[in-house]
Design a protein around this motif. Structure first.
Motif, PDB file in Angstrom:
ATOM      1  N   UNK A 103       2.298  -4.132  24.735  1.00 52.65           N
ATOM      2  CA  UNK A 103       2.487  -3.035  25.676  1.00 52.65           C
ATOM      3  C   UNK A 103       2.680  -1.734  24.898  1.00 52.65           C
ATOM      4  N   UNK A 104       2.449  -0.597  25.553  1.00 55.39           N
ATOM      5  CA  UNK A 104       2.627   0.688  24.904  1.00 55.39           C
ATOM      6  C   UNK A 104       4.073   0.938  24.517  1.00 55.39           C
ATOM      7  N   UNK A 105       4.248   1.801  23.512  1.00 51.86           N
ATOM      8  CA  UNK A 105       5.592   2.111  23.029  1.00 51.86           C
ATOM      9  C   UNK A 105       6.228   3.285  23.764  1.00 51.86           C
ATOM     10  N   UNK A 106       5.511   3.859  24.733  1.00 52.19           N
ATOM     11  CA  UNK A 106       6.040   4.999  25.465  1.00 52.19           C
ATOM     12  C   UNK A 106       5.803   6.312  24.770  1.00 52.19           C
ATOM     13  N   UNK A 107       5.166   6.288  23.604  1.00 52.29           N
ATOM     14  CA  UNK A 107       4.861   7.507  22.842  1.00 52.29           C
ATOM     15  C   UNK A 107       3.344   7.659  22.717  1.00 52.29           C
ATOM     16  N   UNK A 108       2.771   6.911  21.806  1.00 45.39           N
ATOM     17  CA  UNK A 108       1.317   6.977  21.649  1.00 45.39           C
ATOM     18  C   UNK A 108       0.596   6.403  22.867  1.00 45.39           C
ATOM     19  N   UNK A 109       1.237   5.444  23.528  1.00 48.15           N
ATOM     20  CA  UNK A 109       0.645   4.787  24.693  1.00 48.15           C
ATOM     21  C   UNK A 109       1.748   4.530  25.710  1.00 48.15           C
ATOM     22  N   UNK A 110       1.529   4.862  27.001  1.00 50.15           N
ATOM     23  CA  UNK A 110       2.562   4.607  28.014  1.00 50.15           C
ATOM     24  C   UNK A 110       2.960   3.135  28.063  1.00 50.15           C
ATOM     25  N   UNK A 111       4.193   2.860  28.472  1.00 53.64           N
ATOM     26  CA  UNK A 111       4.688   1.495  28.487  1.00 53.64           C
ATOM     27  C   UNK A 111       4.006   0.620  29.526  1.00 53.64           C
ATOM     28  N   UNK A 112       3.354   1.249  30.521  1.00 51.52           N
ATOM     29  CA  UNK A 112       2.650   0.439  31.510  1.00 51.52           C
ATOM     30  C   UNK A 112       1.175   0.275  31.164  1.00 51.52           C
ATOM     31  N   UNK A 113       0.838   0.530  29.886  1.00 51.02           N
ATOM     32  CA  UNK A 113      -0.512   0.279  29.371  1.00 51.02           C
ATOM     33  C   UNK A 113      -0.381  -0.638  28.157  1.00 51.02           C
ATOM     34  N   UNK A 114      -1.463  -1.282  27.762  1.00 49.77           N
ATOM     35  CA  UNK A 114      -1.404  -2.189  26.620  1.00 49.77           C
ATOM     36  C   UNK A 114      -2.610  -2.000  25.713  1.00 49.77           C
ATOM     37  N   UNK A 115      -2.495  -2.546  24.516  1.00 47.07           N
ATOM     38  CA  UNK A 115      -3.595  -2.505  23.560  1.00 47.07           C
ATOM     39  C   UNK A 115      -3.653  -3.831  22.816  1.00 47.07           C
ATOM     40  N   UNK A 116      -4.803  -4.120  22.243  1.00 43.87           N
ATOM     41  CA  UNK A 116      -4.977  -5.319  21.429  1.00 43.87           C
ATOM     42  C   UNK A 116      -4.727  -4.942  19.970  1.00 43.87           C
ATOM     43  N   UNK A 117      -3.823  -5.678  19.326  1.00 40.14           N
ATOM     44  CA  UNK A 117      -3.395  -5.346  17.964  1.00 40.14           C
ATOM     45  C   UNK A 117      -3.447  -6.599  17.095  1.00 40.14           C
ATOM     46  N   UNK A 118      -4.021  -6.463  15.915  1.00 39.05           N
ATOM     47  CA  UNK A 118      -3.999  -7.558  14.944  1.00 39.05           C
ATOM     48  C   UNK A 118      -2.956  -7.224  13.882  1.00 39.05           C
ATOM     49  N   UNK A 119      -1.947  -8.107  13.727  1.00 43.42           N
ATOM     50  CA  UNK A 119      -0.980  -7.927  12.661  1.00 43.42           C
ATOM     51  C   UNK A 119      -0.743  -9.258  11.960  1.00 43.42           C
ATOM     52  N   UNK A 120       0.486  -9.525  11.493  1.00 42.31           N
ATOM     53  CA  UNK A 120       0.701 -10.651  10.581  1.00 42.31           C
ATOM     54  C   UNK A 120       1.919 -11.484  10.997  1.00 42.31           C
ATOM     55  N   UNK A 121       2.063 -12.684  10.432  1.00 42.03           N
ATOM     56  CA  UNK A 121       3.196 -13.543  10.811  1.00 42.03           C
ATOM     57  C   UNK A 121       4.560 -12.892  10.675  1.00 42.03           C
ATOM     58  N   UNK A 122       4.774 -12.104   9.630  1.00 39.90           N
ATOM     59  CA  UNK A 122       6.065 -11.435   9.479  1.00 39.90           C
ATOM     60  C   UNK A 122       6.330 -10.489  10.640  1.00 39.90           C
ATOM     61  N   UNK A 123       5.306  -9.717  11.034  1.00 45.29           N
ATOM     62  CA  UNK A 123       5.463  -8.827  12.193  1.00 45.29           C
ATOM     63  C   UNK A 123       5.834  -9.615  13.431  1.00 45.29           C
ATOM     64  N   UNK A 124       5.156 -10.738  13.626  1.00 39.88           N
ATOM     65  CA  UNK A 124       5.400 -11.564  14.806  1.00 39.88           C
ATOM     66  C   UNK A 124       6.850 -12.044  14.831  1.00 39.88           C
ATOM     67  N   UNK A 125       7.325 -12.582  13.704  1.00 41.91           N
ATOM     68  CA  UNK A 125       8.672 -13.139  13.663  1.00 41.91           C
ATOM     69  C   UNK A 125       9.740 -12.060  13.779  1.00 41.91           C
ATOM     70  N   UNK A 126       9.453 -10.835  13.352  1.00 39.76           N
ATOM     71  CA  UNK A 126      10.430  -9.759  13.462  1.00 39.76           C
ATOM     72  C   UNK A 126      10.742  -9.418  14.921  1.00 39.76           C
ATOM     73  N   UNK A 127       9.860  -9.805  15.823  1.00 39.61           N
ATOM     74  CA  UNK A 127      10.096  -9.549  17.238  1.00 39.61           C
ATOM     75  C   UNK A 127      10.902 -10.622  17.933  1.00 39.61           C
TER      76      UNK A 127
END
Length: 265
Positions: A103-127
Motif C-alpha cells: 500500500x502507499x506510504x501516504x507521501x509518494x503514493x496515497x495510502x488507499x493506492x498500492x504498487x508492486x515492489x520487488x525487495x528481499x527477505x530481510x525487508x520482508x522480515x523487518x515488517x
C-alpha cells in the motif's frame, strides 16, 4: 445518520486502526526485529526453502500484533519468494527475491493506492511483529506455472491499484496483498490471464476468510480511512488470507505443504 449521531459514533471508535484491518505495508513499519535479526530470520527461511526444493514459495508475515487481529487470522501480509539469479555490483549470485503488493506510504503514493515492489527477505522480515511466518510451498508444477506468470505481463496486469484492507476476492474494485497473491495463484492454476475468468473460477472454488466486524465500524470505518472501503462487499465482509488460501491450494492439489516457520534462537 444525522450530524450529532455521526460525531458521537466517531468519538466512540478507537484511535487505532479497526481490528478488521490487514497489512500490506512496506518494511520498516514494524520495530520488533533489529536489522541483523531480520536478516538472520530471512536467511534461515531461505535455507529451509532450498532444502525443500522451493523455487517459488508464498510466505506470510504478521504485520500486526495478533491480539489486535480479527478472529481466525494470524498472518497479514503475503508475498512470493522466488529463487533466481540476482545481479549485484560484483556480478551475479543466486538467492530469493520477494514480490510484494504494498500500500502507499501516504507521501509518494496515497495510502488507499498500492504498487508492486520487488525487495528481499530481510525487508520482508523487518515488517513482522511476531517470531514466525507461514509458508505455502506449491507443487513443482505450480511453482513452474507461478514463475511463468510472475515473469510475464500478466503479473502487472492483474494489479488493481485501489487498495482495500478487506478487499473482496470475488470483485475487481479493490485489492490487497493477499487478494493479489490469490489472483496470481488463480492465473497459474487455471492458466488464464483473463481477470473476469479468474473471478468466475474463484467464486466457484475459493472459500474466503470472513471478517467479523460490528455494524458501527463497518459504517464509520470508510469515513475515517479510505483503506477500509467496503463498497465491494455484499453481506458478510470477506477477503483472502493465509488461512483461506492454504486450504484452497491443498484441496485443489496446488500445494505440496504449508507450515509455520519459527525464527531461530
Amino acid at each position: 445518520m444525522n450530524r450529532r449521531s455521526l460525531l458521537l459514533a466517531l468519538a466512540a471508535l478507537p484511535a487505532a486502526e479497526p481490528a478488521l484491518a490487514q497489512d500490506s505495508s512496506a518494511a520498516g513499519s514494524a520495530k520488533h526485529l533489529t536489522p541483523p535479526q531480520a536478516a538472520a530470520f530471512g536467511k534461515a527461511l531461505e535455507k529451509d526453502l532450498a532444502t525443500r526444493g522451493g523455487r517459488v514459495a508464498m510466505v506470510f508475515r504478521s504485520g500486526r500484533a495478533r491480539r489486535s487481529m480479527p478472529e481466525g487470522l494470524s498472518y497479514t501480509h503475503g508475498a512470493f519468494w522466488v529463487y533466481r539469479d540476482i545481479k549485484t555490483d560484483g556480478g551475479q549470485l543466486k538467492g530469493y527475491a520477494v514480490y510484494n503488493l504494498y500500500q502507499g506510504d501516504g507521501k509518494a503514493l496515497p495510502k488507499d493506492r498500492s504498487s508492486l515492489v520487488q525487495d528481499w527477505p530481510t525487508n520482508f522480515m523487518q515488517g513482522s511483529v511476531e517470531d514466525d511466518v507461514a509458508v505455502i510451498l506449491p507443487t513443482p508444477e505450480m511453482q513452474r506455472r507461478l514463475l511463468a506468470v510472475i515473469d510475464s505481463p500478466t503479473y502487472a496486469a492483474m494489479h488493481i491499484p485501489s487498495y482495500g484492507l478487506v478487499a473482496n476476492p470475488f470483485e475487481s474494485r479493490h485489492q490487497n496483498c493477499n487478494t493479489f497473491v490469490l489472483d496470481i495463484v488463480a492465473c497459474a492454476a487455471w492458466q488464464t490471464n483473463d481477470p473476469d475468468q479468474v473471478r468466475v473460477n474463484l467464486r466457484k472454488w475459493f472459500k474466503p476468510s470472513v471478517i467479523k466486524v460490528d455494524p458501527l465500524t463497518r459504517l464509520i470505518g470508510p469515513m475515517l480511512d479510505g483503506r477500509l472501503a467496503v463498497d465491494d462487499q455484499d453481506g458478510p465482509i470477506v477477503t483472502a488470507a493465509y488461512e483461506s488460501i492454504a486450504p484452497f491450494m491443498a484441496d485443489n492439489a496446488l500445494s505440496a505443504t504449508s507450515y509455520s516457520f519459527q525464527r531461530p534462537g
